[in-house]
Design an enzyme around this catalytic site. Structure first.
Site, PDB file in Angstrom:
ATOM      1  N   HIS A  93      26.910  34.363 -22.949  1.00  0.00           N
ATOM      2  CA  HIS A  93      26.816  35.717 -22.351  1.00  0.00           C
ATOM      3  C   HIS A  93      25.573  36.038 -21.660  1.00  0.00           C
ATOM      4  O   HIS A  93      25.198  36.968 -20.842  1.00  0.00           O
ATOM      5  CB  HIS A  93      27.553  36.642 -23.211  1.00  0.00           C
ATOM      6  CG  HIS A  93      26.840  36.585 -24.368  1.00  0.00           C
ATOM      7  ND1 HIS A  93      27.609  36.099 -25.321  1.00  0.00           N
ATOM      8  CD2 HIS A  93      25.738  37.228 -25.172  1.00  0.00           C
ATOM      9  CE1 HIS A  93      26.823  36.181 -26.711  1.00  0.00           C
ATOM     10  NE2 HIS A  93      25.880  36.954 -26.265  1.00  0.00           N
ATOM     11  N   ALA A 212      39.976  21.462 -24.846  1.00  0.00           N
ATOM     12  CA  ALA A 212      38.941  20.674 -23.770  1.00  0.00           C
ATOM     13  C   ALA A 212      38.745  19.259 -24.156  1.00  0.00           C
ATOM     14  O   ALA A 212      38.353  18.460 -23.275  1.00  0.00           O
ATOM     15  CB  ALA A 212      37.808  21.602 -23.925  1.00  0.00           C
TER      16      ALA A 212
HETATM   17  P1  GDP Z   1      29.900  25.463 -27.145  1.00  0.00           P
HETATM   18  O1  GDP Z   1      28.865  25.468 -28.189  1.00  0.00           O
HETATM   19  O2  GDP Z   1      31.037  26.650 -26.993  1.00  0.00           O
HETATM   20  O3  GDP Z   1      29.317  25.087 -25.772  1.00  0.00           O
HETATM   21  O4  GDP Z   1      30.729  24.127 -27.765  1.00  0.00           O
HETATM   22  P2  GDP Z   1      30.717  22.687 -27.256  1.00  0.00           P
HETATM   23  O5  GDP Z   1      31.725  22.581 -26.217  1.00  0.00           O
HETATM   24  O6  GDP Z   1      29.558  22.120 -27.280  1.00  0.00           O
HETATM   25  O7  GDP Z   1      31.888  22.082 -28.583  1.00  0.00           O
HETATM   26  C1  GDP Z   1      31.468  22.243 -29.812  1.00  0.00           C
HETATM   27  C2  GDP Z   1      31.978  21.113 -30.601  1.00  0.00           C
HETATM   28  O8  GDP Z   1      33.521  21.138 -30.816  1.00  0.00           O
HETATM   29  C3  GDP Z   1      31.610  19.703 -29.951  1.00  0.00           C
HETATM   30  O9  GDP Z   1      31.425  18.758 -30.992  1.00  0.00           O
HETATM   31  C4  GDP Z   1      32.918  19.425 -29.105  1.00  0.00           C
HETATM   32  O10 GDP Z   1      33.286  18.122 -28.936  1.00  0.00           O
HETATM   33  C5  GDP Z   1      33.913  20.123 -29.852  1.00  0.00           C
HETATM   34  N1  GDP Z   1      35.077  20.608 -29.010  1.00  0.00           N
HETATM   35  C6  GDP Z   1      35.008  21.187 -27.997  1.00  0.00           C
HETATM   36  N2  GDP Z   1      36.366  21.355 -27.479  1.00  0.00           N
HETATM   37  C7  GDP Z   1      37.207  20.755 -28.216  1.00  0.00           C
HETATM   38  C8  GDP Z   1      38.745  20.801 -28.487  1.00  0.00           C
HETATM   39  O11 GDP Z   1      39.534  21.199 -27.765  1.00  0.00           O
HETATM   40  N3  GDP Z   1      39.090  19.966 -29.655  1.00  0.00           N
HETATM   41  C9  GDP Z   1      38.254  19.334 -30.603  1.00  0.00           C
HETATM   42  N4  GDP Z   1      38.831  18.900 -31.574  1.00  0.00           N
HETATM   43  N5  GDP Z   1      36.758  19.636 -30.549  1.00  0.00           N
HETATM   44  C10 GDP Z   1      36.515  20.371 -29.501  1.00  0.00           C
END
Ligand code: GDP
Length: 364
Positions: A93, A212
């Site tokens: 954000h 994702a």
């Molecule tokens: P952000 O901090 O919101 O940007 O989150 P990230 O995209 O860095 O994801 C955080 C963690 O969750 C990482 O280890 C990703 O691989 C995992 N992750 C993201 N999306 C998914 C999903 O749809 N399923 C699972 N099992 N893990 C996910």
């Protein structure tokens, strides 16, 4: 390229919406962004995503390919009226808050990512407040559905049918999480509904179950972005000649000096235009020397190859080379002036914005 000066504009053509991704840390924002901006769709047929600067341009052919399982979500028999999507590369954000276009947010439509296992968390609620405050429409991605008990992945189908095909204990787990999350949203004063059960998109925010990681529901999410853009947002996304542009990044480039990467939302920019941008010591007035876009189908970060343009039209990100940009600031609007009066007027406008921004920092 959606940065197209020859684009035929009719009453049915809309500009590309600017999309940003918000939500709690670890909800999966970055992974969703990576998926949305993916250069290679499994069989490589729908490549051609151009890595822009601070934002990624996803062209229509990629969208058409990626939403083929969810075409029924798009009204008017699956017709596409937008030329593509412009996705802000950085999640969170703070980015949403800091990128301004004439005082309002740059983002036309947001994806609010909620971890289905954790529900609404502190930064989810902060994001909701901000979105409501800025009157920015949003779609909820109920992410990490692959973590439901016994989840069977199928990214080739619309996630509605993928859910239907799950074992009953997986469906029960989904229902349980889903019911809890509906209550959490209600506590924030929001009505939410699964996208395929939404009784009224003007009153209920749509939720799309996604993973994702496995790709489940990502086609449905993109289809919902298109549908919302072409219905609720259509008026807002019609082309105008009025310039609407925001400086995304300030970068020194070998051989070009300090350049600015600008998200051009509406209107057009031409070489020779006199521009006014915000700077550390006040407004900067300069003249566009070169307009550069990444060469088609190239990943900008890897190649540093640019194509020179005399003129560009929204919506896209363009690199501007000009004198005196060393002290320019990202996150603020860019204006064009044609007369001396206009220069004074827009300098004043930038001064006002700079003061507001500085004050808001002082308050924090
Ligand atoms: P952000 O901090 O919101 O940007 O989150 P990230 O995209 O860095 O994801 C955080 C963690 O969750 C990482 O280890 C990703 O691989 C995992 N992750 C993201 N999306 C998914 C999903 O749809 N399923 C699972 N099992 N893990 C996910």
């Amino acid at each position: 390229n959606i940065c197209n000066e020859d684009l035929v504009q009719t009453k049915d053509t809309l500009r590309a919406p600017v999309i940003c991704v918000l939500g709690h840390v670890d909800a999966g924002k970055t992974t969703i962004l990576d998926n949305l901006r993916r250069t290679h769709v499994q069989d490589n047929e729908a490549g051609g995503i151009t890595q822009q600067m601070g934002a990624t341009n996803v062209p229509l052919d990629t969208i058409v390919e990626r939403t083929k399982m969810s075409r029924k979500l798009i009204s008017r028999q699956g017709d596409f009226m937008i030329p593509g999507l412009l996705i802000i590369d950085t999640p969170g954000h703070a980015i949403f808050q800091n990128l301004r276009s004439r005082g309002s947010s740059l983002c036309d439509l947001a994806i609010l990512v909620v971890d289905i296992m954790n529900g609404l968390q502190a930064q989810t609620i902060e994001s909701i407040r901000l979105l409501i405050d800025r009157q920015t429409p949003f779609i909820i991605a109920l992410n990490k559905i692959d973590l439901l008990y016994g989840w069977k992945s199928n990214k080739e189908k619309d996630v509605e049918s993928v859910l239907e095909e799950q074992d009953s204990f997986t469906q029960d787990h989904f229902e349980k999480r889903y019911d809890e999350i509906i209550v959490q949203f209600a506590k924030q004063g929001l009505n939410v509904a699964l996208y395929y059960k939404n009784p009224n998109p003007n009153e209920y925010y749509s939720m799309v179950p996604t993973s994702a990681r496995s790709g489940d529901g990502m086609g449905s999410l993109i289809a919902m972005i298109i549908e919302t853009s072409q219905t609720n947002l259509a008026k807002h996304l019609s082309y105008t000649n009025e310039l609407q542009a925001t400086v995304m990044e300030v970068k020194a480039i070998h051989g070009l000096g300090t350049t600015i990467d600008v998200a051009l939302i509406n209107g057009c920019l031409s070489v020779g235009d006199k521009i006014i941008v915000g700077g550390q010591e006040g407004p900067i007035v300069t003249q566009i020397r070169r307009l550069l876009i990444p060469e088609s189908n190239q990943e900008l970060r890897d190649t540093n190859q640019y194509e020179n343009k005399d003129k560009v039209m929204g919506t896209c990100v363009v690199k501007i080379a000009a004198k005196d940009l060393e002290k320019s600031l990202a996150g603020l609007p860019l204006f064009i002036a044609r007369t001396h009066d206009e220069i004074d007027y827009f300098k004043n406008e930038i001064e006002l914005i700079l003061t507001t921004v500085l004050n808001s920092f002082k308050l924090k």
